[in-house]
Design an enzyme around this catalytic site. Structure first.
Site, PDB file in Angstrom:
ATOM      1  N   TYR A  73      78.563 112.045 -42.777  1.00  0.00           N
ATOM      2  CA  TYR A  73      78.405 112.069 -44.224  1.00  0.00           C
ATOM      3  C   TYR A  73      77.489 113.193 -44.692  1.00  0.00           C
ATOM      4  O   TYR A  73      77.649 113.704 -45.808  1.00  0.00           O
ATOM      5  CB  TYR A  73      77.935 110.705 -44.733  1.00  0.00           C
ATOM      6  CG  TYR A  73      79.101 109.774 -44.917  1.00  0.00           C
ATOM      7  CD1 TYR A  73      79.892 109.841 -46.058  1.00  0.00           C
ATOM      8  CD2 TYR A  73      79.466 108.880 -43.923  1.00  0.00           C
ATOM      9  CE1 TYR A  73      80.999 109.031 -46.216  1.00  0.00           C
ATOM     10  CE2 TYR A  73      80.566 108.059 -44.072  1.00  0.00           C
ATOM     11  CZ  TYR A  73      81.334 108.144 -45.229  1.00  0.00           C
ATOM     12  OH  TYR A  73      82.443 107.343 -45.365  1.00  0.00           O
ATOM     13  N   ARG A  76      79.790 116.036 -45.009  1.00  0.00           N
ATOM     14  CA  ARG A  76      80.598 115.889 -46.221  1.00  0.00           C
ATOM     15  C   ARG A  76      79.778 116.214 -47.469  1.00  0.00           C
ATOM     16  O   ARG A  76      80.287 116.845 -48.409  1.00  0.00           O
ATOM     17  CB  ARG A  76      81.143 114.460 -46.329  1.00  0.00           C
ATOM     18  CG  ARG A  76      82.207 114.114 -45.296  1.00  0.00           C
ATOM     19  CD  ARG A  76      82.897 112.803 -45.649  1.00  0.00           C
ATOM     20  NE  ARG A  76      83.763 112.955 -46.820  1.00  0.00           N
ATOM     21  CZ  ARG A  76      84.273 111.946 -47.508  1.00  0.00           C
ATOM     22  NH1 ARG A  76      83.965 110.709 -47.178  1.00  0.00           N
ATOM     23  NH2 ARG A  76      85.045 112.170 -48.544  1.00  0.00           N
ATOM     24  N   HIS A 127      85.297 104.778 -55.856  1.00  0.00           N
ATOM     25  CA  HIS A 127      84.868 104.785 -54.457  1.00  0.00           C
ATOM     26  C   HIS A 127      83.438 105.281 -54.292  1.00  0.00           C
ATOM     27  O   HIS A 127      83.010 105.587 -53.184  1.00  0.00           O
ATOM     28  CB  HIS A 127      85.828 105.625 -53.603  1.00  0.00           C
ATOM     29  CG  HIS A 127      87.150 104.961 -53.380  1.00  0.00           C
ATOM     30  ND1 HIS A 127      88.209 105.574 -52.728  1.00  0.00           N
ATOM     31  CD2 HIS A 127      87.602 103.725 -53.714  1.00  0.00           C
ATOM     32  CE1 HIS A 127      89.242 104.744 -52.693  1.00  0.00           C
ATOM     33  NE2 HIS A 127      88.902 103.625 -53.285  1.00  0.00           N
ATOM     34  N   CYS A 135      69.327 101.832 -50.232  1.00  0.00           N
ATOM     35  CA  CYS A 135      68.681 101.120 -49.140  1.00  0.00           C
ATOM     36  C   CYS A 135      69.590 100.009 -48.623  1.00  0.00           C
ATOM     37  O   CYS A 135      70.268  99.332 -49.393  1.00  0.00           O
ATOM     38  CB  CYS A 135      67.350 100.545 -49.619  1.00  0.00           C
ATOM     39  SG  CYS A 135      66.418  99.676 -48.334  1.00  0.00           S
ATOM     40  N   CYS A 140      65.696  94.766 -50.499  1.00  0.00           N
ATOM     41  CA  CYS A 140      65.432  95.940 -51.333  1.00  0.00           C
ATOM     42  C   CYS A 140      66.721  96.373 -52.025  1.00  0.00           C
ATOM     43  O   CYS A 140      67.804  96.306 -51.438  1.00  0.00           O
ATOM     44  CB  CYS A 140      64.884  97.081 -50.481  1.00  0.00           C
ATOM     45  SG  CYS A 140      64.344  98.528 -51.421  1.00  0.00           S
ATOM     46  N   CYS A 180      64.258 104.217 -46.520  1.00  0.00           N
ATOM     47  CA  CYS A 180      63.930 103.947 -47.913  1.00  0.00           C
ATOM     48  C   CYS A 180      62.488 104.355 -48.228  1.00  0.00           C
ATOM     49  O   CYS A 180      61.555 103.885 -47.558  1.00  0.00           O
ATOM     50  CB  CYS A 180      64.139 102.476 -48.215  1.00  0.00           C
ATOM     51  SG  CYS A 180      63.744 102.014 -49.923  1.00  0.00           S
ATOM     52  N   CYS A 183      60.673 100.630 -49.812  1.00  0.00           N
ATOM     53  CA  CYS A 183      60.292  99.503 -48.960  1.00  0.00           C
ATOM     54  C   CYS A 183      59.812  99.946 -47.589  1.00  0.00           C
ATOM     55  O   CYS A 183      59.162  99.175 -46.876  1.00  0.00           O
ATOM     56  CB  CYS A 183      61.440  98.512 -48.818  1.00  0.00           C
ATOM     57  SG  CYS A 183      62.813  99.074 -47.777  1.00  0.00           S
TER      58      CYS A 183
END
Length: 333
Positions: A73, A76, A127, A135, A140, A180, A183
């Site tokens: 990702y 991408r 999408h 997160c 959270c 994250c 948190c």
């Protein structure tokens, strides 16, 4: 190919109907962004460094190997953020500005439609978006929108990518992946809808509300296989609401099961970036007029955030130090 009384490639009959159309829905897929240099998910770009791209777009893959999924990702994200909106994105954005009763349902996560100037209230990215990260902790609900960083962590930077496309990605330690900032516990994940996940209810409800407002005159099926549900169902719904259907796709003759073809009144084979500006010209004008209408819209908006750690209301204090519960977490997936 279905039996059609008129020439399905006749743009004149399409333009005549377009000028009479008031309520229009466009269903878009990866082919819309092909001219921007982004490979279609299921086509030639279906493999990523010897891995099936579809197998990486699942919650199960993320749990099993977050390093691999995040590298996929991240690649991408970098490709999408480096790309530019093409003439097809601009044409749809201009149609949205010209016709406030036109909506675009896009399955794309690249963010090129909003960067082209498509009014957000008429755009339904069902999408999700690569520029959204959230997160995964059940405790959270922290989410970042419009995060256009090319590398969320140094380990996900372009310099760490294998030089050879067939080389296996490195195994990045968990502590070098995005976590994250609120948190400090949950790992962040891409804000896209993976296989086996449900589409966002607020967007689906918005589309349904628009559909229920009256007859639909025209459905544009642009660069999509029309096989992914429930998005593919909008083609038939539009037809039932009286719409005539135009399919714009490179693979019309190559895929007999291409979504929308059996319902089509017009079939335009070719590059969306070439076809859409032409067939929408009676409404949007020339591309010079489109660019003047939209202005320089290709700017990355500022990052915004929402949510955070869920607070135990039993431990909340009173007065100035009272902590409000921010809402339920998004769930691990």
């Amino acid at each position: 190919m279905p039996y059609i009384e008129h020439d399905p490639t006749n743009s004149h009959t399409f333009k005549t109907h377009l000028l009479k159309s008031k309520r229009i829905l466009a269903l878009c897929g990866a082919g819309l962004s092909a001219s921007s240099g982004l490979a279609t998910f299921r086509g030639a770009g279906g493999l990523w460094r010897t891995h099936d791209a579809m197998s990486l777009a699942t919650p199960q893959a993320f749990v099993k190997d977050p390093s691999l999924v995040w590298q996929f990702y991240s690649a991408r994200r970098q490709a999408a953020f480096s790309a530019k909106p093409n003439a097809a994105h601009l044409a749809l954005a201009a149609l949205s500005v010209k016709n406030k009763d036109f909506i675009t349902v896009t399955q794309n996560v690249d963010g090129l439609s909003p960067r082209a100037g498509h009014p957000p209230e008429q755009l339904y990215p069902v999408h999700g978006a690569l520029s959204t990260v959230k997160c995964t902790s059940v405790f959270c609900s922290y989410t970042e929108y419009n995060n256009f960083k090319m590398a969320l962590t140094p380990a996900l930077g372009p310099t760490r990518a294998p030089a050879d496309a067939d080389t296996q990605p490195a195994n990045i330690p968990l502590n070098e992946l995005p976590f994250c900032p609120k948190c400090k516990i949950g790992m962040m994940r891409p804000g896209v809808v993976w296989f086996n996940e449900t589409l966002p209810n607020d967007l689906l409800e918005g589309i349904d509300e628009w559909i229920d407002q009256g007859p639909i005159d025209l459905c544009l099926v642009i660069g999509t296989t029309g096989k992914v549900w429930p998005a593919a169902g909008y083609i038939e719904i539009c037809k039932e609401k009286g719409a005539r259907v135009a399919v714009i796709n490179m693979e019309i003759n190559d895929d007999p099961h291409l979504g929308g073809v059996n319902n089509a009144d017009w079939l335009f084979k070719g590059d969306c970036a070439q076809i859409l500006p032409d067939i929408l010209q009676p409404i949007i004008g020339s591309m010079e007029e489109v660019r003047e209408l939209l202005g320089d819209m290709d700017k990355f908006p500022a990052t915004t955030t929402s949510g955070g750690p869920v607070t135990d209301i039993n431990n909340a204090t009173t007065g100035e130090e009272t902590v409000e519960r921010t809402g339920e977490g998004t769930g691990y997936y």
